[in-house]
Design an enzyme around this catalytic site. Structure first.
Site, PDB file in Angstrom:
ATOM      1  N   ASP A 202     -21.428 105.415  33.200  1.00  0.00           N
ATOM      2  CA  ASP A 202     -22.788 104.863  33.135  1.00  0.00           C
ATOM      3  C   ASP A 202     -23.718 105.871  32.451  1.00  0.00           C
ATOM      4  O   ASP A 202     -24.783 106.195  32.960  1.00  0.00           O
ATOM      5  CB  ASP A 202     -23.289 104.546  34.539  1.00  0.00           C
ATOM      6  CG  ASP A 202     -24.527 103.654  34.537  1.00  0.00           C
ATOM      7  OD1 ASP A 202     -24.687 102.848  33.602  1.00  0.00           O
ATOM      8  OD2 ASP A 202     -25.328 103.767  35.485  1.00  0.00           O
ATOM      9  N   ASN A 207     -29.618 108.898  32.467  1.00  0.00           N
ATOM     10  CA  ASN A 207     -28.678 109.813  33.110  1.00  0.00           C
ATOM     11  C   ASN A 207     -28.404 111.047  32.263  1.00  0.00           C
ATOM     12  O   ASN A 207     -27.419 111.758  32.499  1.00  0.00           O
ATOM     13  CB  ASN A 207     -27.363 109.100  33.445  1.00  0.00           C
ATOM     14  CG  ASN A 207     -27.482 108.249  34.693  1.00  0.00           C
ATOM     15  OD1 ASN A 207     -28.347 108.502  35.537  1.00  0.00           O
ATOM     16  ND2 ASN A 207     -26.648 107.239  34.814  1.00  0.00           N
ATOM     17  N   ASP A 219     -25.687 112.173  37.401  1.00  0.00           N
ATOM     18  CA  ASP A 219     -25.336 110.982  38.185  1.00  0.00           C
ATOM     19  C   ASP A 219     -23.973 110.396  37.810  1.00  0.00           C
ATOM     20  O   ASP A 219     -23.863 109.417  37.076  1.00  0.00           O
ATOM     21  CB  ASP A 219     -26.413 109.912  38.048  1.00  0.00           C
ATOM     22  CG  ASP A 219     -26.227 108.791  39.079  1.00  0.00           C
ATOM     23  OD1 ASP A 219     -25.309 108.908  39.921  1.00  0.00           O
ATOM     24  OD2 ASP A 219     -26.985 107.814  39.029  1.00  0.00           O
TER      25      ASP A 219
END
Length: 323
Positions: A202, A207, A219
């Site tokens: 992700d 992030n 993350d």
């Protein structure tokens, strides 16, 4: 909304008690950070720098899955990869307070990448390549393995089984999903690699953080066994002529890892899955008051009309890329 939800017991006193159970002493300052899946707070510490407290959504990941994520982050930290690893207290990185797992990490201050900055895209490619290189030795044993068709099927089934999608729109929804699923199946058959590898899962702009001249990847909540392009395609923001952006990202990536160019044929698969799964994620979390407050338009007919338009655009972009 009065229904009990995953974080209904996570009041300020509980948060501070959890942090102080590690041996730190807070100054009682709590600043909520932008996170919906989990709950994340900046906590002031007496005579020290603030820490970030992350409370994991109950029943989403198992203890073994979270510990595998932490183990990876600590290994990446030792290898000098610019990430943020959890803090250790008496040899532990994961703690549980009143039934909720949590961890603490250092605070990182910086800026997110600029969407169209080619120099930064090259740097992001380098960072993701470095991360993949260090992660590649051993596949995850506890984390999930990516399966686009299964994700698409599960999300579709969930959406159709609830009444948030207006009944009159369901035939259009099914028709559009069937088109995208058929296109996805054909691309997977043609381009899917023979082996999966550990990836971030992700790695969108939020992030990534530019801190003291260096990008850091944050993350790893969705880390999984997947394919390289999963962590690259999210940085392509141009729909008409993405080749220049792709070129910069891949050139940076190949500083550390070879990239199988065939994986580019799977970008539209992951685009479609992300659009479908995002709607299913909102629906699945609709019992959480934080979601109702943040996404008040989700249960309106207008949202679902826009969602259908997004799905149609996925099809059209796919067709344009194939020409």
């Amino acid at each position: 909304m009065t229904a009990t939800h995953s974080f209904s017991t996570l009041i300020p006193d509980t948060i501070l008690d959890a942090v102080e159970s590690t041996g730190l002493w807070s100054d009682s300052r709590i600043y909520s950070l932008n996170s919906y899946e989990n709950r994340v707070y900046q906590i002031g510490i007496e005579d020290g720098s603030p820490v970030i407290a992350k409370f994991y959504r109950p029943d989403r990941w198992s203890k073994a899955q979270i510990l595998e994520e932490h183990s990876l982050l600590l290994k990446l930290q030792v290898a000098g990869v610019p990430i943020v690893a959890p803090l250790m207290f008496e040899g532990k990185s994961l703690f549980c307070h009143k039934g909720i797992y949590f961890c603490l990490s250092p605070r990182l201050i910086g800026q997110h990448p600029e969407a169209d900055n080619l120099d930064q895209l090259y740097q992001l490619g380098e960072l993701i390549g470095q991360v993949h290189k260090e992660m590649s030795a051993v596949p995850f044993s506890e984390r999930i393995s990516v399966s686009p068709l299964m994700q698409m099927d599960q999300a579709t089934s969930q959406i159709l089984s609830h009444n948030l999608l207006p009944e009159k729109l369901k035939p259009l929804y099914k028709k559009q999903i069937n088109k995208l699923r058929g296109m996805s199946e054909a691309s997977i058959k043609a381009y899917w690699p023979t082996q999966l590898r550990p990836v971030h899962g992700d790695s969108h702009r939020s992030n990534l953080m530019l801190h003291e001249g260096q990008f850091h990847l944050l993350d790893f909540d969705d880390c999984q066994n997947g394919i390289a392009v999963q962590d690259l395609w999210l940085h392509i923001t141009q729909t008409e002529n993405p080749q220049q952006q792709l070129s910069e990202i891949i050139e940076g990536y190949e500083t550390y890892m070879p990239f199988d160019i065939r994986e580019l044929g799977l970008i539209d698969v992951f685009k479609s899955v992300r659009v479908i799964c995002y709607a299913a994620w909102l629906q699945n979390r609709w019992h959480d008051p934080a979601f109702v407050k943040a996404f008040p338009w989700f249960d309106t007919e207008n949202y679902w009309l826009n969602h259908l338009n997004e799905l149609k655009n996925c099809e059209l972009e796919w067709e344009n890329m194939s020409r």
